[in-house]
Design a protein around this motif. Structure first.
Motif, PDB file in Angstrom:
ATOM      1  N   PHE A 177      37.947  63.314  48.284  1.00 38.98           N
ATOM      2  CA  PHE A 177      36.864  63.898  47.509  1.00 38.98           C
ATOM      3  C   PHE A 177      35.681  63.357  47.971  1.00 38.98           C
ATOM      4  N   ARG A 178      35.519  62.504  48.645  1.00 41.05           N
ATOM      5  CA  ARG A 178      34.206  61.919  49.047  1.00 41.05           C
ATOM      6  C   ARG A 178      33.787  62.699  50.617  1.00 41.05           C
ATOM      7  N   THR A 179      34.909  62.825  51.393  1.00 38.18           N
ATOM      8  CA  THR A 179      34.545  63.526  52.520  1.00 38.18           C
ATOM      9  C   THR A 179      34.910  64.757  52.619  1.00 38.18           C
ATOM     10  N   GLY A 180      35.886  65.298  51.437  1.00 40.89           N
ATOM     11  CA  GLY A 180      36.158  66.656  51.487  1.00 40.89           C
ATOM     12  C   GLY A 180      37.458  67.156  52.410  1.00 40.89           C
ATOM     13  N   HIS A 231      52.715  67.670  40.808  1.00 41.44           N
ATOM     14  CA  HIS A 231      51.702  66.873  40.357  1.00 41.44           C
ATOM     15  C   HIS A 231      51.765  65.912  41.311  1.00 41.44           C
ATOM     16  N   SER A 232      50.304  65.201  41.197  1.00 37.36           N
ATOM     17  CA  SER A 232      49.900  64.235  41.938  1.00 37.36           C
ATOM     18  C   SER A 232      48.826  63.313  41.204  1.00 37.36           C
ATOM     19  N   ASP A 233      49.017  62.181  40.961  1.00 36.41           N
ATOM     20  CA  ASP A 233      48.015  61.429  40.152  1.00 36.41           C
ATOM     21  C   ASP A 233      46.911  60.744  41.086  1.00 36.41           C
ATOM     22  N   SER A 234      45.783  60.588  40.775  1.00 32.26           N
ATOM     23  CA  SER A 234      44.647  59.972  41.861  1.00 32.26           C
ATOM     24  C   SER A 234      44.876  58.338  42.093  1.00 32.26           C
ATOM     25  N   LYS A 235      45.503  57.857  40.985  1.00 37.21           N
ATOM     26  CA  LYS A 235      45.734  56.404  41.040  1.00 37.21           C
ATOM     27  C   LYS A 235      47.123  56.227  41.888  1.00 37.21           C
ATOM     28  N   HIS A 236      48.113  56.981  41.665  1.00 37.03           N
ATOM     29  CA  HIS A 236      49.478  56.959  42.394  1.00 37.03           C
ATOM     30  C   HIS A 236      49.536  58.327  42.994  1.00 37.03           C
ATOM     31  N   PRO A 237      48.895  58.544  44.190  1.00 36.58           N
ATOM     32  CA  PRO A 237      49.289  59.714  44.971  1.00 36.58           C
ATOM     33  C   PRO A 237      50.656  60.003  45.384  1.00 36.58           C
ATOM     34  N   ASN A 238      51.285  61.296  45.011  1.00 35.05           N
ATOM     35  CA  ASN A 238      52.637  61.678  45.202  1.00 35.05           C
ATOM     36  C   ASN A 238      52.841  61.773  46.941  1.00 35.05           C
TER      37      ASN A 238
END
Length: 203
Positions: free
Chosen positions: A97-100, A82-89
């Motif tokens: 997600f902006r550049t892909g 699991h990885s959080d967008s605010k706190h990436p693992n």
């Protein structure tokens, strides 16, 4: 009192683990606080007990092995990561997600393995973020994929040799023959121990 015990516990850890926990606090990044997505209700429950699985041999001799698993299907081992967008693992790759584009994990697999070994030694592995080197991930993945032998994973089947595919039927025929053996012996003695027989009596 609890703060004193926590500080004493932290002081016993090696400097490498202390620096890691200072940068990635366990109350935010640890596997204990990470949410676990559950399997969809529509699908069949995943059985991780290898002993309860059916025979891996395909009964149909024309079968060409097992189908490849669907990459989009629910996987218990992937659900652990699991990885959080605010706190990436820091143990997992992340996507912009902006550049892909994908970026590798902040901490590589070799350093992850070293941290996990240290954490196991000091009984604090649960405070580390979920990763591919964790004990829980390895056990779940081993149960999900099976041994290093094709067909031992969950839902996998192999064609196998003919004697392997027909073993269950032959054992059942042998069991029935043993159950009918007393009656066959009685007929053998009654009919004169085979004198005048042209063929064995049919079961």
């Amino acid at each position: 009192m609890a703060t004193t015990q926590t500080s004493s516990l932290v002081s016993k850890l090696p400097i490498r683990l202390r620096n890691f926990f200072a940068r990635y606090p366990p109350q935010i990044y640890s596997a204990a606080v990470a949410p676990r997505p559950e399997a969809p209700e529509t699908g069949a429950p995943v059985n991780l007990n290898v002993e309860d699985l059916p025979s891996p041999y395909t009964p149909n001799r024309d079968a060409k092995g097992f189908k490849r698993p669907d990459p989009k299907a629910f996987s218990p081992s992937k659900a652990i990561l699991h990885s959080d967008s605010k706190h990436p693992n820091p143990f997992l790759p992340r996507k912009n997600f902006r550049t892909g584009k994908w970026f590798g994990p902040r901490i590589g697999l070799r350093r992850q393995a070293e941290l996990v070994k240290l954490a196991i030694k000091y009984n604090v592995e649960a405070l580390l973020p979920p990763g591919r080197k964790s004990t829980e991930f390895k056990e779940t993945r081993r149960a999900e994929r099976g041994l290093a032998i094709k067909g031992t994973g969950i839902g996998q089947k192999v064609k196998g040799h003919k004697w392997e595919r027909t073993m269950e039927a032959r054992l059942e025929d042998r069991r029935k023959a043993m159950m009918e053996m007393p009656e066959m012996i009685r007929l053998w003695k009654q009919r004169g121990h085979g004198r005048g027989w042209k063929s064995w009596p049919k079961r």
